[in-house]
Design an enzyme around this catalytic site. Structure first.
Site, PDB file in Angstrom:
ATOM      1  N   GLU A   1       0.569  -1.176   0.094  1.00  0.00           N
ATOM      2  CA  GLU A   1       0.541   0.149  -0.273  1.00  0.00           C
ATOM      3  C   GLU A   1       0.976   1.582  -0.096  1.00  0.00           C
ATOM      4  O   GLU A   1       2.220   1.386   0.410  1.00  0.00           O
ATOM      5  CB  GLU A   1      -0.548   0.047   1.223  1.00  0.00           C
ATOM      6  CG  GLU A   1      -0.527   0.526   2.550  1.00  0.00           C
ATOM      7  CD  GLU A   1      -1.306   0.215   3.930  1.00  0.00           C
ATOM      8  OE1 GLU A   1      -2.489  -0.557   3.357  1.00  0.00           O
ATOM      9  OE2 GLU A   1      -0.552   0.164   5.044  1.00  0.00           O
TER      10      GLU A   1
ATOM     11  N   GLU B   1      -7.949   1.329  14.414  1.00  0.00           N
ATOM     12  CA  GLU B   1      -6.524   2.135  14.455  1.00  0.00           C
ATOM     13  C   GLU B   1      -6.843   2.611  12.911  1.00  0.00           C
ATOM     14  O   GLU B   1      -6.560   1.876  11.900  1.00  0.00           O
ATOM     15  CB  GLU B   1      -5.398   0.879  14.447  1.00  0.00           C
ATOM     16  CG  GLU B   1      -5.275   0.692  15.917  1.00  0.00           C
ATOM     17  CD  GLU B   1      -3.948  -0.478  15.782  1.00  0.00           C
ATOM     18  OE1 GLU B   1      -3.951  -0.221  17.328  1.00  0.00           O
ATOM     19  OE2 GLU B   1      -3.283  -0.836  15.031  1.00  0.00           O
TER      20      GLU B   1
ATOM     21  N   GLU C   1      -5.669  -0.825  11.075  1.00  0.00           N
ATOM     22  CA  GLU C   1      -6.681  -2.460  11.736  1.00  0.00           C
ATOM     23  C   GLU C   1      -7.444  -2.079  12.999  1.00  0.00           C
ATOM     24  O   GLU C   1      -7.366  -1.226  13.522  1.00  0.00           O
ATOM     25  CB  GLU C   1      -5.161  -3.515  11.711  1.00  0.00           C
ATOM     26  CG  GLU C   1      -4.477  -2.719  12.458  1.00  0.00           C
ATOM     27  CD  GLU C   1      -3.512  -3.971  13.609  1.00  0.00           C
ATOM     28  OE1 GLU C   1      -3.921  -4.565  13.096  1.00  0.00           O
ATOM     29  OE2 GLU C   1      -2.598  -3.476  14.362  1.00  0.00           O
TER      30      GLU C   1
ATOM     31  N   PHE D   1      18.405   0.384  23.656  1.00  0.00           N
ATOM     32  CA  PHE D   1      16.367  -0.214  24.776  1.00  0.00           C
ATOM     33  C   PHE D   1      17.045  -1.285  24.805  1.00  0.00           C
ATOM     34  O   PHE D   1      16.341  -1.856  24.214  1.00  0.00           O
ATOM     35  CB  PHE D   1      15.721   0.129  23.288  1.00  0.00           C
ATOM     36  CG  PHE D   1      15.606   1.698  23.662  1.00  0.00           C
ATOM     37  CD1 PHE D   1      14.317   2.291  24.699  1.00  0.00           C
ATOM     38  CD2 PHE D   1      16.380   2.621  22.727  1.00  0.00           C
ATOM     39  CE1 PHE D   1      13.911   3.876  24.955  1.00  0.00           C
ATOM     40  CE2 PHE D   1      15.755   4.097  22.291  1.00  0.00           C
ATOM     41  CZ  PHE D   1      15.258   4.216  23.490  1.00  0.00           C
TER      42      PHE D   1
HETATM   43  P1  ADP Z   1       0.729  -3.942  13.283  1.00  0.00           P
HETATM   44  O1  ADP Z   1      -0.423  -4.607  13.336  1.00  0.00           O
HETATM   45  O2  ADP Z   1       1.968  -4.872  13.324  1.00  0.00           O
HETATM   46  O3  ADP Z   1       0.581  -3.272  14.433  1.00  0.00           O
HETATM   47  P2  ADP Z   1      -0.042  -1.217  11.896  1.00  0.00           P
HETATM   48  O4  ADP Z   1      -0.854  -1.938  10.611  1.00  0.00           O
HETATM   49  O5  ADP Z   1      -1.442  -1.238  13.450  1.00  0.00           O
HETATM   50  O6  ADP Z   1       0.911  -3.131  12.173  1.00  0.00           O
HETATM   51  O7  ADP Z   1       0.590  -0.558  11.872  1.00  0.00           O
HETATM   52  C1  ADP Z   1       1.939  -0.307  13.152  1.00  0.00           C
HETATM   53  C2  ADP Z   1       2.399   1.136  12.371  1.00  0.00           C
HETATM   54  O8  ADP Z   1       3.233   1.300  11.118  1.00  0.00           O
HETATM   55  C3  ADP Z   1       1.491   2.284  12.865  1.00  0.00           C
HETATM   56  O9  ADP Z   1       0.983   2.967  13.784  1.00  0.00           O
HETATM   57  C4  ADP Z   1       1.993   3.511  11.545  1.00  0.00           C
HETATM   58  O10 ADP Z   1       3.357   3.842  12.900  1.00  0.00           O
HETATM   59  C5  ADP Z   1       3.245   2.419  10.862  1.00  0.00           C
HETATM   60  N1  ADP Z   1       2.561   2.146   8.839  1.00  0.00           N
HETATM   61  C6  ADP Z   1       1.337   0.760   9.127  1.00  0.00           C
HETATM   62  N2  ADP Z   1       0.993   1.346   7.416  1.00  0.00           N
HETATM   63  C7  ADP Z   1       1.489   2.499   7.282  1.00  0.00           C
HETATM   64  C8  ADP Z   1       1.505   3.033   5.903  1.00  0.00           C
HETATM   65  N3  ADP Z   1       0.290   2.578   4.872  1.00  0.00           N
HETATM   66  N4  ADP Z   1       2.390   3.948   6.344  1.00  0.00           N
HETATM   67  C9  ADP Z   1       2.974   4.742   7.039  1.00  0.00           C
HETATM   68  N5  ADP Z   1       3.429   4.035   8.412  1.00  0.00           N
HETATM   69  C10 ADP Z   1       2.405   2.904   8.258  1.00  0.00           C
END
Ligand code: ADP
Length: 668
Positions: free
Chosen positions: A200, A275, A288, A348
């Site tokens: 994406e 989210e 998600e 960390f």
């Molecule tokens: P997970 O399930 O591993 O936590 P997420 O889809 O919730 O994955 O994404 C975690 C983080 O990654 C988000 O909070 C954001 O900071 C970053 N992120 C995810 N998708 C994108 C995107 N398309 N563009 C920019 N940052 C993203």
């Protein structure tokens, strides 16, 4: 209502759930692994059942053991907390089959939201805005490059089964797409046993803002506003707040409406979180849905006045939501920091061991301010290598954002933890950061504000003056107490603590003369940049000393190191030796001992096992070359050469256990 609930979790979230059950008059059953036999959650519950060895795969993750524990104790319902079995559809099916109530959403909703590709399609169908991209899994390199070109760079490659920030790669070019595709698939396969990835658009300067939803079994779905979780390290949240400093009422309502629409589309029940990622123009896109209570739920509780765990329990028991969307009011501001057992100065790295001393911050003087500590540990607890190294969640609430952040800084200053390393100095430095205070956040905040990692906070002029003054006062009080004791013994009172006295606070070789004059129970300290009137409230020997400086409350932490004092305040610390003027003069004549040059050694950055050595004596090495692998906390850490050089001597053998800072080899 249920009479007895089993909590299939440990640590702070288990304790937090137990406390709500106690308030509701519901009996509780804890489950515990061998490592948690004496843990706080085990003792807090009315009953506790042992479920096996320390590794989660043999205890907290074994469904049969949990179900068996519920049967044996007569628990009717199970709260899964977060992590472990909380989003496991098979667990929910097994509970249904066993006639036990799962305090959470139905199987269908968990299944639909557990997979990122499926949930994105569902979101599209429910007219929820999603990140532009390709809707299906991609395997082929050529196809990936073609799709990335169509989406437009930069793109994000993400594991469909992903979680915890794993299996995610940003790609800014064709080459990076090829690389990222391969490594994201590898990571997804090894972490989740599912190598499907999708592509994406990468949203630049994104903010992570999520909506809390709550739905009952009678068709009511509400949202409880947002939480901003943009302060992340490696895609993992570190600081959260509610509301978001970025959202206006219109965007909040639009995001809330989409979150509710998505929850309704999957017949969601219980508490859940949708989210979103939000770009700088306030366009928001679904990321998600988490079908469980989240770590950061307390900030929502503090601004809404609702207990989310209580509502999860009531909903699971079949109750209707007792309020409507109009009744949800957002009040004031809440900030949460995650206090972790990790060493911010060593990238960390997790830090395991015993909490030798543990003092939590007290209640604030200001009645408009709330400090909440969700923790599963106490003094003497062990932070073990088996579980998440979170020590506590520290949450503050105040009428506005600045006051909530001020309260957080004060609470962090007053949090006393010894025995292990922790990230409080880092959290303090985030709270003091002008960009954080201005609310100009993005998920790149930490990477941009701490480009070289965290180096520790500098002791600034004013804070340094405070620390020097407190050191002088402590010495004055100590001298006074010693004089009283020896005075009682030989009748001669040499030192009168009620009179002004001169001290020299030595910081290394640097002498800082101060005069300490007692004044109405406080002390006036002169000789520094400004005269300070300081009242020290605590007793000598306390780890955490509340003080008032010209009536402003500050907390200084004190450790004795032989004759020296180590004082810390506002994320910075000093090591001081306080001497009489005569002793200081003599000390300055002593030859200075040069500290050994450690840059010639490869030191073990953590306690661990030396797995392999990649070099031998006499070998020339290049900067970046692998030297050794140290295993700690089940992770392999590759140690590399910082610059070109020649190995002079090997000092440790593979198979040897290493202490932190132990030399592995020496360079010429
Ligand atoms: P997970 O399930 O591993 O936590 P997420 O889809 O919730 O994955 O994404 C975690 C983080 O990654 C988000 O909070 C954001 O900071 C970053 N992120 C995810 N998708 C994108 C995107 N398309 N563009 C920019 N940052 C993203």
């Amino acid at each position: 209502m249920f009479k007895k609930i089993l909590i299939a979790n440990r640590g702070e979230i288990a304790c937090r759930i137990i406390r709500t059950c106690q308030r509701m008059g519901i009996r509780t059953v804890a489950v515990y692994s061998d490592a948690d036999a004496t843990a706080l959650h085990t003792r807090l519950a009315d009953e506790a059942v042992a479920i096996g060895p320390a590794p989660a795969a043999q205890s907290y993750l074994v469904m049969e053991k949990i179900i068996d524990a519920a049967r044996r104790t007569g628990a009717e319902a199970i709260h899964p907390g977060f992590g472990f079995l909380s989003e496991n559809a098979k667990f929910v099916e097994a509970l249904d089959a066993a006639g036990l109530v799962f305090i959470g959403p139905p199987v269908k909703a968990i299944g639909a939201m557990g997979d990122k590709i499926t949930s994105k399609k569902l979101a599209n169908a429910a007219k929820v805005s999603t990140v532009p991209g390709h809707p299906d899994a991609v395997e082929d390199e050529k196809l990936a490059v073609k799709i990335a070109g169509e989406i437009g760079y930069p793109v994000m490659i993400k594991a469909s089964a992903g979680g915890g920030g794993k299996g995610m790669r940003i790609a800014r070019s064709e080459a990076e797409v090829k690389d990222g595709l391969r490594s994201a698939r590898n990571e997804a396969r090894s972490s989740f046993g599912d190598e499907r990835v999708f592509i994406e658009k990468y949203i630049e300067e994104p903010r992570h803002i999520e909506i809390q939803v709550l739905a009952d079994k009678h068709g009511t779905t509400l949202h409880l506003g947002e939480r901003e979780c943009s302060i992340q390290r490696r895609h993992q949240k570190v600081v959260e707040e509610a509301p978001s400093p970025f959202l206006d009422a219109k965007t909040r309502a639009a995001m809330g409406a989409q979150a509710v629409a998505l929850a309704e589309a999957v017949d969601y029940v219980s508490a859940g979180t949708v989210e979103f990622i939000v770009d700088k123009n306030k366009n928001f896109y679904f990321l998600e849905m988490n079908t469980r209570i989240q770590v950061e739920h307390p900030v929502t509780e503090l601004i809404t006045g609702l207990d989310l765990v209580e509502w999860m329990i009531r909903i699971a028991a079949g109750e209707k939501l007792a309020f409507g969307q109009k009744d949800v009011k957002l009040n004031g501001w809440a900030v949460e920091t995650r206090v972790y057992a990790e060493d911010p100065l060593r990238d960390f790295m997790p830090s395991i061991g015993r909490l030798v001393r543990y003092r939590t911050p007290g209640s604030p003087e200001d009645e408009a301010v709330t400090v909440r500590i969700d923790s599963g540990v106490e003094e003497g607890s062990e932070i073990s290598m088996f579980y998440d190294p979170m020590i506590a969640k520290l949450v503050t609430h105040a009428p506005d954002r600045t006051r909530a952040i001020d309260a957080m800084q004060a609470a962090l200053d007053a949090y006393g933890i010894r025995g292990i390393s922790h990230n409080i100095p880092f959290l303090t430095s985030v709270m003091a950061n002008p960009r954080f205070r201005a609310g100009t956040l993005s998920t790149n905040f930490i990477a941009e504000e701490f480009p070289d990692g965290f180096q520790g906070s500098e002791v600034s002029g004013e804070n340094l003056d405070v620390l020097i003054a407190v050191a002088a006062i402590l010495q004055q009080r100590r001298a006074g107490r010693e004089a009283t004791i020896s005075g009682q013994m030989d009748g001669a009172l040499e030192f009168d603590p009620a009179k002004p006295a001169d001290w020299v606070v030595m910081l290394g070789q640097q002498a800082n003369p101060r005069t300490v004059t007692p004044e109405n129970g406080a002390y006036r300290v002169t000789g520094g940049k400004a005269d300070l009137l300081i009242e020290v409230v605590g007793r000598l020997g306390d780890l955490v000393l509340p003080c008032f400086i010209d009536d402003r409350p500050v907390t200084v932490q004190v450790d004795r190191r032989g004759p020296a004092l180590r004082l810390s305040y506002a994320g910075a610390d000093i090591e001081a030796l306080v001497l009489t003027p005569l002793a200081a003069k003599l000390a300055q004549r002593m030859p200075v001992k040069e500290p050994p040059d450690l840059s010639r050694y490869l030191l073990s950055p953590m306690p661990g096992l030396l797995m392999t050595l990649a070099v031998e004596e006499g070998q020339l090495v290049k900067a970046g070359q692998e030297l050794a692998v140290v295993e700690a906390m089940k992770m392999e850490n590759v140690l590399r050469a910082e610059r070109d050089g020649k190995v002079a001597k090997i000092q440790a053998k593979p198979g040897e256990s290493l202490a932190v800072d132990q030399a592995i080899l020496e360079f010429e």
